[in-house]
Design a protein around this motif. Sequence first.
Motif, short mmCIF file in Angstrom:
data_model
loop_
_atom_site.label_atom_id
_atom_site.label_comp_id
_atom_site.label_asym_id
_atom_site.label_seq_id
_atom_site.Cartn_x
_atom_site.Cartn_y
_atom_site.Cartn_z
N UNK A 98 52.27 7.27 -0.80
CA UNK A 98 51.67 6.77 0.45
C UNK A 98 50.14 6.73 0.38
N UNK A 99 49.64 5.95 -0.55
CA UNK A 99 48.18 5.92 -0.77
C UNK A 99 47.43 5.44 0.48
N UNK A 100 48.02 4.48 1.19
CA UNK A 100 47.34 3.96 2.38
C UNK A 100 47.08 5.07 3.39
N UNK A 108 43.82 8.62 6.35
CA UNK A 108 43.84 9.95 6.96
C UNK A 108 44.76 9.96 8.16
N UNK A 109 45.10 11.16 8.65
CA UNK A 109 45.97 11.25 9.81
C UNK A 109 45.35 10.52 11.00
N UNK A 110 46.07 9.57 11.56
CA UNK A 110 45.57 8.76 12.69
C UNK A 110 44.24 8.08 12.36
N UNK A 136 32.90 7.21 0.88
CA UNK A 136 34.14 6.56 0.41
C UNK A 136 34.43 6.98 -1.02
N UNK A 137 33.38 7.04 -1.85
CA UNK A 137 33.56 7.45 -3.24
C UNK A 137 34.14 8.87 -3.32
N UNK A 138 33.60 9.76 -2.50
CA UNK A 138 34.13 11.14 -2.45
C UNK A 138 35.59 11.15 -2.04
N UNK A 139 35.92 10.37 -1.00
CA UNK A 139 37.29 10.32 -0.50
C UNK A 139 38.23 9.78 -1.58
#
Length: 123
Positions: A20-22, A27-29, A85-88
Amino acid sequence: GISKPQCQFFIGIDEEPKFKVTRRILGPHGQHMKSIAEASGAKLRLRGLGSGFLEGEEMRESADELMLCVSAPDWECYQEAVHRVTELLNVVYTQYRTFGRRSAGSAPSLEIRMHEGPRPGGR
Protein backbone atom coordinates in the motif's frame (compact mmCIF):
# COMPACT_ATOMS: atom_id res chain seq x y z
CA GLY A 1 5.20 35.73 -15.41
CA ILE A 2 7.85 33.59 -13.79
CA SER A 3 6.68 30.02 -13.55
CA LYS A 4 6.35 28.62 -10.07
CA PRO A 5 9.03 26.18 -8.95
CA GLN A 6 7.70 22.67 -9.36
CA CYS A 7 8.84 19.08 -9.68
CA GLN A 8 7.64 15.51 -9.82
CA PHE A 9 8.96 12.68 -7.67
CA PHE A 10 8.60 9.34 -9.45
CA ILE A 11 7.77 6.84 -6.73
CA GLY A 12 9.03 3.68 -8.41
CA ILE A 13 6.87 1.33 -6.30
CA ASP A 14 3.64 0.00 -7.77
CA GLU A 15 0.53 0.38 -5.66
CA GLU A 16 -0.65 -3.04 -4.51
CA PRO A 17 -2.70 -4.32 -1.56
CA LYS A 18 0.16 -5.70 0.53
CA PHE A 19 2.54 -2.74 0.84
CA LYS A 20 0.00 0.00 0.00
CA VAL A 21 2.59 2.55 -1.08
CA THR A 22 -0.04 5.22 -1.77
CA ARG A 23 -1.29 5.11 1.81
CA ARG A 24 2.24 5.17 3.18
CA ILE A 25 3.06 8.29 1.18
CA LEU A 26 -0.19 10.10 1.93
CA GLY A 27 -0.17 9.08 5.59
CA PRO A 28 -3.23 8.36 7.72
CA HIS A 29 -6.01 10.65 6.43
CA GLY A 30 -3.46 12.39 4.20
CA GLN A 31 -1.52 13.54 7.25
CA HIS A 32 1.95 13.38 5.63
CA MET A 33 0.81 15.57 2.75
CA LYS A 34 -0.94 18.00 5.10
CA SER A 35 2.08 18.43 7.35
CA ILE A 36 4.47 18.96 4.41
CA ALA A 37 2.04 21.43 2.83
CA GLU A 38 1.62 23.31 6.10
CA ALA A 39 5.34 23.40 6.84
CA SER A 40 6.36 24.50 3.36
CA GLY A 41 3.40 26.28 1.80
CA ALA A 42 3.74 24.00 -1.23
CA LYS A 43 0.97 22.12 -3.00
CA LEU A 44 1.38 18.36 -3.26
CA ARG A 45 -0.55 15.94 -5.40
CA LEU A 46 -0.10 12.23 -5.78
CA ARG A 47 -1.21 11.21 -9.27
CA GLY A 48 -0.82 8.39 -11.74
CA LEU A 49 -1.43 4.65 -11.49
CA GLY A 50 -2.66 3.57 -8.08
CA SER A 51 -2.95 7.10 -6.73
CA GLY A 52 -6.73 7.17 -6.66
CA PHE A 53 -6.47 10.69 -8.10
CA LEU A 54 -9.05 11.10 -10.86
CA GLU A 55 -8.36 13.66 -13.54
CA GLY A 56 -9.41 14.88 -16.95
CA GLU A 57 -12.92 15.04 -18.31
CA GLU A 58 -13.37 11.29 -17.85
CA MET A 59 -12.35 11.58 -14.19
CA ARG A 60 -10.00 8.65 -14.48
CA GLU A 61 -6.69 7.79 -12.93
CA SER A 62 -3.85 8.79 -15.23
CA ALA A 63 -1.95 5.92 -16.86
CA ASP A 64 1.31 7.69 -15.96
CA GLU A 65 3.53 6.07 -13.38
CA LEU A 66 2.82 6.94 -9.77
CA MET A 67 4.29 10.35 -8.98
CA LEU A 68 4.11 13.04 -6.37
CA CYS A 69 3.82 16.50 -7.92
CA VAL A 70 5.08 19.44 -5.92
CA SER A 71 4.55 23.10 -6.74
CA ALA A 72 5.37 26.06 -4.55
CA PRO A 73 4.87 29.81 -4.59
CA ASP A 74 8.61 30.52 -4.26
CA TRP A 75 12.02 28.84 -4.03
CA GLU A 76 12.18 28.88 -0.26
CA CYS A 77 8.88 27.00 0.05
CA TYR A 78 9.93 24.73 -2.77
CA GLN A 79 13.23 23.73 -1.21
CA GLU A 80 11.55 23.05 2.12
CA ALA A 81 8.93 20.86 0.43
CA VAL A 82 11.52 18.96 -1.63
CA HIS A 83 13.58 18.34 1.50
CA ARG A 84 10.57 17.01 3.39
CA VAL A 85 9.27 14.87 0.52
CA THR A 86 12.75 13.39 0.09
CA GLU A 87 12.84 12.49 3.78
CA LEU A 88 9.38 10.93 3.58
CA LEU A 89 10.19 8.89 0.46
CA ASN A 90 13.44 7.65 1.97
CA VAL A 91 11.44 6.35 4.95
CA VAL A 92 8.96 4.64 2.60
CA TYR A 93 11.83 3.18 0.55
CA THR A 94 13.44 1.83 3.72
CA GLN A 95 10.12 0.24 4.73
CA TYR A 96 9.79 -1.23 1.24
CA ARG A 97 13.27 -2.73 1.34
CA THR A 98 12.43 -4.39 4.66
CA PHE A 99 9.10 -5.53 3.24
CA GLY A 100 10.77 -6.74 0.03
CA ARG A 101 13.28 -8.81 1.95
CA ARG A 102 10.49 -10.48 3.90
CA SER A 103 8.34 -11.27 0.90
CA ALA A 104 10.72 -11.81 -2.00
CA GLY A 105 14.11 -12.45 -0.50
CA SER A 106 15.80 -9.64 -2.40
CA ALA A 107 15.33 -5.99 -1.60
CA PRO A 108 14.58 -3.80 -4.59
CA SER A 109 17.00 -0.93 -4.95
CA LEU A 110 15.15 2.34 -4.90
CA GLU A 111 16.40 5.86 -4.98
CA ILE A 112 14.82 9.26 -5.22
CA ARG A 113 13.97 10.05 -8.84
CA MET A 114 12.86 13.59 -9.39
CA HIS A 115 12.24 15.80 -12.39
CA GLU A 116 12.40 19.56 -11.92
CA GLY A 117 10.15 21.91 -13.85
CA PRO A 118 6.74 21.30 -15.38
CA ARG A 119 5.65 17.71 -15.87
CA PRO A 120 6.88 16.29 -19.21
CA GLY A 121 3.84 16.04 -21.45
CA GLY A 122 1.78 17.85 -18.83
CA ARG A 123 -0.50 20.75 -19.61
